[in-house]
Design an enzyme around this catalytic site. Structure first.
Site, PDB file in Angstrom:
ATOM      1  N   TYR A   1       0.373  -1.101   0.437  1.00  0.00           N
ATOM      2  CA  TYR A   1       0.332  -0.132   0.460  1.00  0.00           C
ATOM      3  C   TYR A   1       0.931   1.420  -0.349  1.00  0.00           C
ATOM      4  O   TYR A   1       0.923   1.933  -1.299  1.00  0.00           O
ATOM      5  CB  TYR A   1      -0.416  -0.195   1.259  1.00  0.00           C
ATOM      6  CG  TYR A   1      -2.062  -1.598   0.891  1.00  0.00           C
ATOM      7  CD1 TYR A   1      -3.125  -0.738  -0.300  1.00  0.00           C
ATOM      8  CD2 TYR A   1      -2.435  -2.270   1.309  1.00  0.00           C
ATOM      9  CE1 TYR A   1      -4.067  -2.018  -0.250  1.00  0.00           C
ATOM     10  CE2 TYR A   1      -2.353  -3.340   1.099  1.00  0.00           C
ATOM     11  CZ  TYR A   1      -3.856  -2.795   0.961  1.00  0.00           C
ATOM     12  OH  TYR A   1      -5.243  -4.277   0.199  1.00  0.00           O
TER      13      TYR A   1
ATOM     14  N   PRO B   1     -11.271   1.535  -3.704  1.00  0.00           N
ATOM     15  CA  PRO B   1     -12.870   1.226  -3.652  1.00  0.00           C
ATOM     16  C   PRO B   1     -14.156   2.056  -3.502  1.00  0.00           C
ATOM     17  O   PRO B   1     -14.077   3.018  -2.674  1.00  0.00           O
ATOM     18  CB  PRO B   1     -13.298  -0.434  -3.168  1.00  0.00           C
ATOM     19  CG  PRO B   1     -11.495  -0.609  -2.173  1.00  0.00           C
ATOM     20  CD  PRO B   1     -11.228   0.547  -2.528  1.00  0.00           C
TER      21      PRO B   1
ATOM     22  N   HIS C   1      -7.626   1.913   0.937  1.00  0.00           N
ATOM     23  CA  HIS C   1      -7.961   0.701   0.885  1.00  0.00           C
ATOM     24  C   HIS C   1      -6.244   0.422   2.297  1.00  0.00           C
ATOM     25  O   HIS C   1      -6.283  -0.804   2.473  1.00  0.00           O
ATOM     26  CB  HIS C   1      -7.555  -0.403  -0.118  1.00  0.00           C
ATOM     27  CG  HIS C   1      -7.993  -1.112   0.232  1.00  0.00           C
ATOM     28  ND1 HIS C   1      -8.083  -2.052   1.090  1.00  0.00           N
ATOM     29  CD2 HIS C   1      -8.735  -2.404  -0.924  1.00  0.00           C
ATOM     30  CE1 HIS C   1      -8.594  -4.061   0.637  1.00  0.00           C
ATOM     31  NE2 HIS C   1      -8.770  -3.093  -0.319  1.00  0.00           N
TER      32      HIS C   1
ATOM     33  N   SER D   1     -14.398  -9.875  -6.295  1.00  0.00           N
ATOM     34  CA  SER D   1     -14.039 -10.188  -4.230  1.00  0.00           C
ATOM     35  C   SER D   1     -15.584 -10.322  -4.015  1.00  0.00           C
ATOM     36  O   SER D   1     -15.971  -9.664  -4.653  1.00  0.00           O
ATOM     37  CB  SER D   1     -13.370  -9.036  -3.889  1.00  0.00           C
ATOM     38  OG  SER D   1     -13.241  -8.895  -2.091  1.00  0.00           O
TER      39      SER D   1
END
Length: 780
Positions: free
Chosen positions: A84, A97, A323, A535
């Protein structure tokens, strides 16, 4: 490096630590995972490379085991930093997202800010539950899950830096305001009073009304929010320059220290602005994923903030989240709570108090203006490259899967493989996120859904001339489902391969050791090129999460299975995409799900009038099982074939027998070796009724039950192992094996069996026939 620590309770810290898989297990599973992606020569070469890998990795494995002994979780800090915070490309689409929420009832700006006030109030209540350890512990079955991520959503902000970003972390006593974005302006809105009490929704609404009063006169702010959508190494120096201006401290602190960001959008992209007409759900998906460009709402965002709640016009709302510290399920849990709160909230009336809303000044140095302008162009070009469709598959959902003793997630994953194979004629590496929250500070492991079994099933389902029979396809489907279930079980129990392979590579780099040759091999490169990035993010409410593909020529697909439908989205890129297309893939996915359903359900159709071999199909027009049941009163079930024998039957079959009062049963095999076979076939195939219902469970073989519908037309039901069929008393029917000339069934009876058939026309006046007709609805 940003160092994070556990915030779990004592119960949570007792969770098991993340184990390190063995080299032998990872090597074996790696070969199985890459097999569908390689030809025979490549696979044989890979076997040699993997054998070398096991020897090369022994010192790395020892170092990794030592790390596991000394760290709370050997992976978690690496995962945060390497996956990340060191990521240098854009956050939206790639990493952040979005979540599209169900449409609300408001249609004007006053309703928009009322809903926003209720959302703020709901999040304040949820924060109290988090701070006071009152969130119920999540469980998988009876196993408790790590709750650490719940404390890492609110109050946190990512700060850009040259090589690795840093995090502005949560402080339980801080974050007493919300940052409001409206018309690209930034406002500070206190949501607690001086004593630390939560403000009421009415107080918050009264403050937000100031935006309505100043709407016409308040000019849009200079664009800066889009900077957070730019590449990190390009945003970092601009951020540093903005931070060097003393007057900008207030606006940066307002964002960084806020509990979360609330974006009040003024408009959004219309379908007329796109080359292909898009539905409003899809347009709102674009809006929540990236803002639609600076012409619309990308500058009315701050993508560095862990939680952005977006309240748009016309009842649309959503979430965008950074995220780094939390997975999607943590976000949907918060959203479900807030939406429940909003459902019971009452209309608000202004308190008449002075607004607490304070607009932040933003000072743009002259030497930064050009950089900001160039960033705007880059970001708009980047956003334009993303395509999206949001869809609801209406034909079945979790209940259908449950009734058939199948995993809805497994069905969706297998359907994605079929869809991709049908569209592109090959398989591709697939990433499905599997949770590791059974372990302390656990994040995710990769479920590799592109298995050899899924490949074989996809190939059979793609045949142009249907060379493979339906029952064989069904058997291949069950094998694909079993392979998916096994990989899922391994992944969520820390027995996957991807986190282990990542750990070995990182421990090598950390200790200046050579990495094994496997990491440069074609098999590894192909395995890490995730064509399908998928997912399941379930939510109680009618939501769907959205994110971009992992690679230029790939697809992003997130889904939320509902009881009787499946919400999902598909994203693609437009440049260098090798023929990907979101809408076309969505269509293939829909048809794959439908075709799989037809394999799972008992197969049935209207018969033609051709008078030849009755053991041929005689297929005139396919029908679905609901139509069969509606027009005949027939009931059908399907059980796993291996769980249908008397000495090994599944609990649901046992319960069905008990519920319906079946107290007698036997078994029969219909085959040419049976006594008077031809004579019995004629008897079975004569049109007849029984005075009791007829129940047959197929153990082996296959055959046709023909039944008359409410309009006296023949319907043919093709039964296979695992199919159970109940024919109502008084219904005309007949039976014959199919061309294989073999069927083995269990027969169930209510009390002592009654064998006597009543042939047509004698059955027309039989009491059971009259009762059947009375309860059967004619088809209009």
């Amino acid at each position: 490096m940003v160092r994070t620590t556990s915030t779990c309770s004592a119960q949570q810290s007792n969770l098991p630590r993340l184990p390190v898989p063995t080299l032998a297990d990872t090597a074996r599973k790696y070969l199985k995972a890459v097999a569908p992606l390689l030809n025979n020569d490549e696979f044989n070469e890979t076997k040699k490379i993997v054998e070398e890998f096991q020897h090369e990795s022994k010192p790395l494995q020892e170092l990794l085991l030592k790390r596991a002994d000394t760290e709370e979780n050997w992976l978690s800090q690496w995962w945060l930093d390497k996956v990340y915070l060191e990521w240098r490309s854009n956050l939206p689409i790639f990493y952040n997202p979005a979540l599209l929420l169900p449409r609300q009832s408001y249609r004007d700006f006053d309703g928009q800010i009322q809903f926003a006030a209720h959302v703020i109030q709901g999040i304040l209540q949820y924060r109290s539950l988090i701070d006071n350890n009152q969130i119920p512990v999540d469980r998988f079955g009876s196993d408790p899950l790590c709750m650490d991520q719940y404390r890492k959503v609110l109050g946190i902000c990512r700060i850009p830096a040259k090589s690795i970003d840093r995090l502005h972390l949560y402080n339980k006593t801080g974050h007493r305001h919300v940052a409001i974005f409206h018309r690209n302006n930034i406002y500070r809105l206190p949501v607690y009073d001086d004593q630390g009490n939560k403000l009421s929704a009415a107080d918050i609404y009264s403050s937000l009304k100031k935006l309505a009063d100043s709407k016409e006169s308040d000019e849009k702010q200079t664009l800066i929010g889009h900077l957070t959508a730019d590449e990190r190494q390009l945003w970092a120096p601009i951020h540093e320059q903005l931070s060097s201006v003393p007057e900008n401290k207030n606006f940066l602190d307002t964002i960084n220290d806020s509990l979360f960001v609330l974006c009040l959008d003024e408009n959004y992209q219309s379908s007329s602005g796109t080359a292909i007409k898009k539905d409003t759900q899809t347009l709102m998906g674009f809006n929540f994923l990236h803002g639609g460009g600076t012409k619309y709402n990308t500058a009315n965002r701050w993508f560095d903030k862990t939680l952005q709640v977006i309240v748009a016009p016309d009842g649309y709302s959503g979430v965008n989240y950074e995220h780094s510290l939390a997975e999607g399920g943590i976000i949907t849990a918060l959203v479900d709570y807030v939406l429940d709160h909003c459902k019971t909230a009452q209309p608000l009336v202004s308190t008449g108090k002075s607004s607490l809303l304070n607009k932040c000044q933003v000072v743009i140095p002259k030497d930064v203006e050009q950089s900001i302008s160039e960033s705007e162009k880059r970001v708009n070009k980047f956003i334009e490259n993303c395509d999206l469709t949001v869809h609801k598959y209406p034909e079945f959902g979790k209940e259908f899967a449950k009734q058939n003793k199948l995993s809805i997630d497994g069905m969706i994953q297998v359907a994605l493989q079929v869809a991709y194979f049908r569209m592109h004629g090959k398989c591709g590496a697939t990433y499905e996120s599997g949770s590791l929250r059974r372990y302390h500070l656990g994040r995710t492991e990769t479920i590799r859904s592109c298995t050899l079994e899924a490949q074989q099933f996809a190939r059979a389902m793609t045949e142009q001339h249907n060379e493979t029979g339906s029952h064989t396809k069904y058997e291949l489907f069950l094998k694909a489902m079993q392979a998916q279930r096994q990989y899922t079980t391994d992944a969520i129990n820390a027995k996957g391969i991807d986190r282990h392979l990542l750990g070995l590579r990182l421990i090598a780099a950390e200790n200046n050791l050579p990495k094994p040759a496997l990491y440069n091999h074609i098999s590894y490169k192909r395995a890490m090129h995730y064509i399908l990035s998928t997912s399941q993010v379930g939510a109680k409410h009618d939501c769907v999460m959205i994110y971009g593909p992992a690679v230029d020529d790939g697809y992003g697909c997130c889904y939320n299975p509902r009881n009787d439908s499946i919400n999902y989205m598909v994203t693609t890129f437009k440049i260098n995409n090798e023929g990907t297309n979101a809408i076309e893939f969505s269509n293939h996915f829909n048809s794959s799900l439908t075709d799989m359903r037809s394999l799972i359900e008992v197969q049935c159709w209207y018969m033609d009038d051709v008078q030849d071999n009755p053991q041929d199909d005689h297929r005139l027009k396919d029908i679905d099982v609901p139509t069969l049941c509606d027009r005949t009163g027939v009931q059908v079930w399907h059980f796993q074939p291996e769980k249908t024998f008397a000495n090994n039957e599944c609990p649901s079959l046992t319960k069905l027998k008990q519920d319906r009062g079946y107290t007698y049963e036997d078994e029969i095999k219909v085959q040419p070796s049976m006594e008077k076979y031809e004579e019995k076939l004629k008897m079975f195939f004569a049109e007849h009724i029984h005075s009791d219902e007829e129940i047959r469970l197929v153990l082996d073989g296959s055959g046709f039950f023909d039944v008359r519908d409410c309009d006296d037309k023949w319907m043919r039901i093709h039964v296979f192992p695992g199919d159970l069929i109940i024919l109502p008393a008084g219904m005309y029917h007949r039976f014959i094996p199919d061309s294989k000339n073999f069927i083995h069934v269990r027969r169930f009876f209510l009390g002592e069996p009654v064998w006597t058939p009543v042939n047509r026309p004698d059955g027309d006046t039989h009491p059971s026939r009259q009762d059947y007709i009375k309860h059967l609805k004619p088809h209009n």
